[in-house]
Design an enzyme around this catalytic site. Structure first.
Site, PDB file in Angstrom:
ATOM      1  N   HIS A 169       0.853  -1.193   0.000  1.00  0.00           N
ATOM      2  CA  HIS A 169       0.000   0.000   0.000  1.00  0.00           C
ATOM      3  C   HIS A 169       0.877   1.227   0.000  1.00  0.00           C
ATOM      4  O   HIS A 169       1.785   1.333   0.832  1.00  0.00           O
ATOM      5  CB  HIS A 169      -0.854   0.061   1.271  1.00  0.00           C
ATOM      6  CG  HIS A 169      -1.886  -0.995   1.336  1.00  0.00           C
ATOM      7  ND1 HIS A 169      -2.620  -1.251   2.465  1.00  0.00           N
ATOM      8  CD2 HIS A 169      -2.306  -1.866   0.402  1.00  0.00           C
ATOM      9  CE1 HIS A 169      -3.458  -2.233   2.213  1.00  0.00           C
ATOM     10  NE2 HIS A 169      -3.274  -2.635   0.975  1.00  0.00           N
TER      11      HIS A 169
ATOM     12  N   TYR B 117      -6.787  -7.204  -2.107  1.00  0.00           N
ATOM     13  CA  TYR B 117      -6.848  -6.040  -2.997  1.00  0.00           C
ATOM     14  C   TYR B 117      -6.307  -6.361  -4.383  1.00  0.00           C
ATOM     15  O   TYR B 117      -5.767  -7.443  -4.623  1.00  0.00           O
ATOM     16  CB  TYR B 117      -6.130  -4.831  -2.400  1.00  0.00           C
ATOM     17  CG  TYR B 117      -4.681  -4.986  -1.950  1.00  0.00           C
ATOM     18  CD1 TYR B 117      -4.365  -5.402  -0.657  1.00  0.00           C
ATOM     19  CD2 TYR B 117      -3.615  -4.635  -2.792  1.00  0.00           C
ATOM     20  CE1 TYR B 117      -3.036  -5.482  -0.221  1.00  0.00           C
ATOM     21  CE2 TYR B 117      -2.301  -4.699  -2.361  1.00  0.00           C
ATOM     22  CZ  TYR B 117      -2.021  -5.131  -1.079  1.00  0.00           C
ATOM     23  OH  TYR B 117      -0.712  -5.202  -0.646  1.00  0.00           O
TER      24      TYR B 117
HETATM   25  P1  FAD Z   1      14.633  -2.860   2.553  1.00  0.00           P
HETATM   26  O1  FAD Z   1      13.650  -2.386   1.551  1.00  0.00           O
HETATM   27  O2  FAD Z   1      14.509  -4.238   3.086  1.00  0.00           O
HETATM   28  O3  FAD Z   1      16.075  -2.644   1.923  1.00  0.00           O
HETATM   29  C1  FAD Z   1      17.282  -3.064   2.536  1.00  0.00           C
HETATM   30  C2  FAD Z   1      18.337  -3.175   1.458  1.00  0.00           C
HETATM   31  O4  FAD Z   1      19.612  -3.332   2.063  1.00  0.00           O
HETATM   32  C3  FAD Z   1      18.136  -4.380   0.548  1.00  0.00           C
HETATM   33  O5  FAD Z   1      18.256  -3.997  -0.805  1.00  0.00           O
HETATM   34  C4  FAD Z   1      19.252  -5.327   0.969  1.00  0.00           C
HETATM   35  O6  FAD Z   1      19.681  -6.190  -0.062  1.00  0.00           O
HETATM   36  C5  FAD Z   1      20.341  -4.344   1.377  1.00  0.00           C
HETATM   37  N1  FAD Z   1      21.327  -4.894   2.317  1.00  0.00           N
HETATM   38  C6  FAD Z   1      21.097  -5.626   3.434  1.00  0.00           C
HETATM   39  N2  FAD Z   1      22.252  -5.945   4.040  1.00  0.00           N
HETATM   40  C7  FAD Z   1      23.243  -5.401   3.286  1.00  0.00           C
HETATM   41  C8  FAD Z   1      24.671  -5.381   3.407  1.00  0.00           C
HETATM   42  N3  FAD Z   1      25.305  -5.992   4.426  1.00  0.00           N
HETATM   43  N4  FAD Z   1      25.393  -4.725   2.473  1.00  0.00           N
HETATM   44  C9  FAD Z   1      24.780  -4.097   1.434  1.00  0.00           C
HETATM   45  N5  FAD Z   1      23.427  -4.100   1.268  1.00  0.00           N
HETATM   46  C10 FAD Z   1      22.665  -4.733   2.189  1.00  0.00           C
HETATM   47  N6  FAD Z   1       5.295  -1.348   4.024  1.00  0.00           N
HETATM   48  C11 FAD Z   1       4.396  -0.442   3.547  1.00  0.00           C
HETATM   49  O7  FAD Z   1       4.665   0.773   3.573  1.00  0.00           O
HETATM   50  N7  FAD Z   1       3.200  -0.848   3.005  1.00  0.00           N
HETATM   51  C12 FAD Z   1       2.829  -2.176   2.974  1.00  0.00           C
HETATM   52  O8  FAD Z   1       1.734  -2.507   2.470  1.00  0.00           O
HETATM   53  C13 FAD Z   1       3.749  -3.152   3.522  1.00  0.00           C
HETATM   54  N8  FAD Z   1       3.441  -4.457   3.535  1.00  0.00           N
HETATM   55  C14 FAD Z   1       4.322  -5.350   4.096  1.00  0.00           C
HETATM   56  C15 FAD Z   1       3.962  -6.693   4.174  1.00  0.00           C
HETATM   57  C16 FAD Z   1       4.827  -7.620   4.785  1.00  0.00           C
HETATM   58  C17 FAD Z   1       4.396  -9.074   4.930  1.00  0.00           C
HETATM   59  C18 FAD Z   1       6.086  -7.191   5.261  1.00  0.00           C
HETATM   60  C19 FAD Z   1       7.060  -8.186   5.897  1.00  0.00           C
HETATM   61  C20 FAD Z   1       6.474  -5.862   5.146  1.00  0.00           C
HETATM   62  C21 FAD Z   1       5.589  -4.925   4.592  1.00  0.00           C
HETATM   63  N9  FAD Z   1       5.921  -3.574   4.521  1.00  0.00           N
HETATM   64  C22 FAD Z   1       5.014  -2.682   4.023  1.00  0.00           C
HETATM   65  C23 FAD Z   1       7.229  -3.110   5.035  1.00  0.00           C
HETATM   66  C24 FAD Z   1       8.239  -2.695   3.957  1.00  0.00           C
HETATM   67  O9  FAD Z   1       8.442  -3.670   2.947  1.00  0.00           O
HETATM   68  C25 FAD Z   1       9.585  -2.389   4.640  1.00  0.00           C
HETATM   69  O10 FAD Z   1       9.322  -1.653   5.807  1.00  0.00           O
HETATM   70  C26 FAD Z   1      10.488  -1.559   3.722  1.00  0.00           C
HETATM   71  O11 FAD Z   1      10.917  -2.319   2.620  1.00  0.00           O
HETATM   72  C27 FAD Z   1      11.713  -1.061   4.503  1.00  0.00           C
HETATM   73  O12 FAD Z   1      12.624  -0.404   3.637  1.00  0.00           O
HETATM   74  P2  FAD Z   1      14.190  -0.405   3.946  1.00  0.00           P
HETATM   75  O13 FAD Z   1      14.816   0.387   2.850  1.00  0.00           O
HETATM   76  O14 FAD Z   1      14.411  -0.010   5.348  1.00  0.00           O
HETATM   77  O15 FAD Z   1      14.626  -1.924   3.838  1.00  0.00           O
END
Ligand code: FAD
Length: 386
Positions: A53, A219
């Site tokens: 979403h 959805y």
């Molecule tokens: P991520 O998107 O996980 O990115 C982390 C990145 O870091 C990745 O590319 C990874 O490969 C990289 N990485 C990791 N370790 C290393 C390393 N050591 N060296 C180099 N790179 C590394 N959120 C919403 O807003 N709406 C929703 O509807 C929603 N639905 C969800 C449903 C489920 C079941 C789940 C589990 C989550 C959902 N979320 C939703 C949450 C959302 O997907 C995450 O909160 C979001 O992706 C977080 O972003 P981020 O950039 O912090 O982490």
């Protein structure tokens, strides 16, 4: 103020992780004139994930980056967010969306494949500024500069680090020791399939079917309503692997929701045998650690939460905006990281708490505090250039 970094614009900023938050913060900071390099463990861009979403507070950030059209084109703007009793189908609360979302919250509400959100954000990052196949293995911040070590043996120097490396952040591990995120005791079966496989079942744009300890969210993932998506959440005592998801047996899911409304049972009955995954839901307790003087954590690296308000990605994007604004205002990393932490703590605590309680929109709800939040205009100065 450390004179070396008086003008942060000249400093070398490393973003760890080219996920949702990493792409957003890199794009925003590059626009604000910073020299930003992103280090990502994967070898190439491979957008992944199920449905997501994009609430209006998130869509505002995409609009600021001028990449909102991509998700509007690929995704669906639901007419309403319906909340029904999981067994009887009785309406508990209906939130009008579509045009009404623009009027009430100042931006649209979109449902889309997570990969399309990621694609939109990556298109805003300066070409050539992402280093792929760079898995961070170690970080040394004891000297004048910070030294990043990667598992291919290479090393890079930088002046500040933004850790956007997700749930199992290695930067967080280096700062705080390896503390595992906490399994919430809940799992979600997730899957999608083509409209034809619904075999004539009429499905609303977006519905959450509630029960005391379980729910099913359904959805459409696309504008033409061709791809149907569901997530079915239930308690589970334990999760024995570090992986966040595993292929699931749809019969286990159907059995777990056998007492739900007949429409829900039909939705789950048509799920393909291969293609349903079970996801463990992890979080960290809400005493957030935002980092140190030259290292800051954003997104899931800082505050992974249960996805019951669909706000994880939205919080990562709000973080990206607020961090960039703090930097533009402060001119040096340490005060900027401190004012960023101060500006985010209250909102993150609130969203984390309500997500964990899983009460948002279960009954009559004023959603403006979540969806109407404008990170680009919220208290903190200055605003970002358009
Ligand atoms: P991520 O998107 O996980 O990115 C982390 C990145 O870091 C990745 O590319 C990874 O490969 C990289 N990485 C990791 N370790 C290393 C390393 N050591 N060296 C180099 N790179 C590394 N959120 C919403 O807003 N709406 C929703 O509807 C929603 N639905 C969800 C449903 C489920 C079941 C789940 C589990 C989550 C959902 N979320 C939703 C949450 C959302 O997907 C995450 O909160 C979001 O992706 C977080 O972003 P981020 O950039 O912090 O982490």
């Amino acid at each position: 103020m450390n004179s070396k970094h008086d003008t942060c614009g000249g400093a070398r900023v490393a973003v760890i992780g080219a996920g949702i938050g990493g792409a957003a913060v890199a794009a925003l900071m590059q626009r604000a004139g910073y020299k930003v390099t992103v280090y990502e463990q994967y070898e190439r861009f491979a957008p992944a994930g199920g449905g997501i979403h994009l609430s209006p507070n998130l869509m505002r950030v995409l609009r600021h980056l001028d990449v909102h059209r991509h998700v509007l084109l690929k995704g669906q703007e639901p007419c309403a967010f319906l909340n029904r009793d999981g067994t009887s189908g009785e309406m508990l609360f209906a939130l009008s969306l579509g045009e009404s979302a623009h009027r009430q919250f100042g931006a649209p509400f979109v449902a889309v494949r997570r990969g399309e959100l990621h694609t939109a954000l990556m298109s805003a990052v300066t070409p050539g500024s992402v280093r792929w196949a760079k898995r961070l293995a170690g970080i040394d911040w004891g000297g004048e500069t910070i030294v990043l070590g990667f598992d291919d043996g290479s090393r890079v120097e930088c002046d500040a680090v933004i850790a956007a490396d997700g749930l199992r952040s290695s930067v967080r591990g280096a700062l705080r020791g390896r503390e595992q995120p906490v399994f919430s005791g809940q799992v979600a079966f997730r899957g999608s399939y083509p409209r034809e496989d619904l075999r004539g079942l009429a499905v609303d744009d977006l519905t959450k079917w509630w029960d005391a300890e379980r729910f099913v969210l359904s959805y459409w993932l696309d504008r033409a309503r061709r791809d149907f998506y569901f997530a079915a959440m239930m308690p589970q005592a334990s999760w024995s692997t570090e992986a966040s998801s595993m292929p699931a047996d749809p019969d286990e899911m159907r059995h777990a929701f056998r007492d739900f409304h007949p429409d829900v049972k039909r939705m789950l009955a048509h799920a393909p045998r291969a293609g349903v995954a079970k996801w463990a839901l992890f979080e960290r307790p809400p005493h957030f650690e935002f980092g140190t003087s030259r290292i800051v954590l954003i997104g899931d690296a800082c505050h992974p939460m249960r996805p019951f308000m669909s706000q994880g990605a939205a919080m990562a994007l709000e973080d990206a905006v607020m961090l960039t604004r703090a930097l533009v205002g402060a001119g040096d990393f340490e005060p900027a990281f401190r004012s960023f932490a101060q500006a985010r703590r209250k909102r993150l605590t609130q969203v984390h708490r309500v997500s964990a309680a899983n009460t948002f929109m279960r009954g009559e709800t004023d959603a403006r505090w979540v969806f109407g939040y404008d990170a680009l205009g919220a208290q903190a100065s200055p605003r970002l250039p358009a």
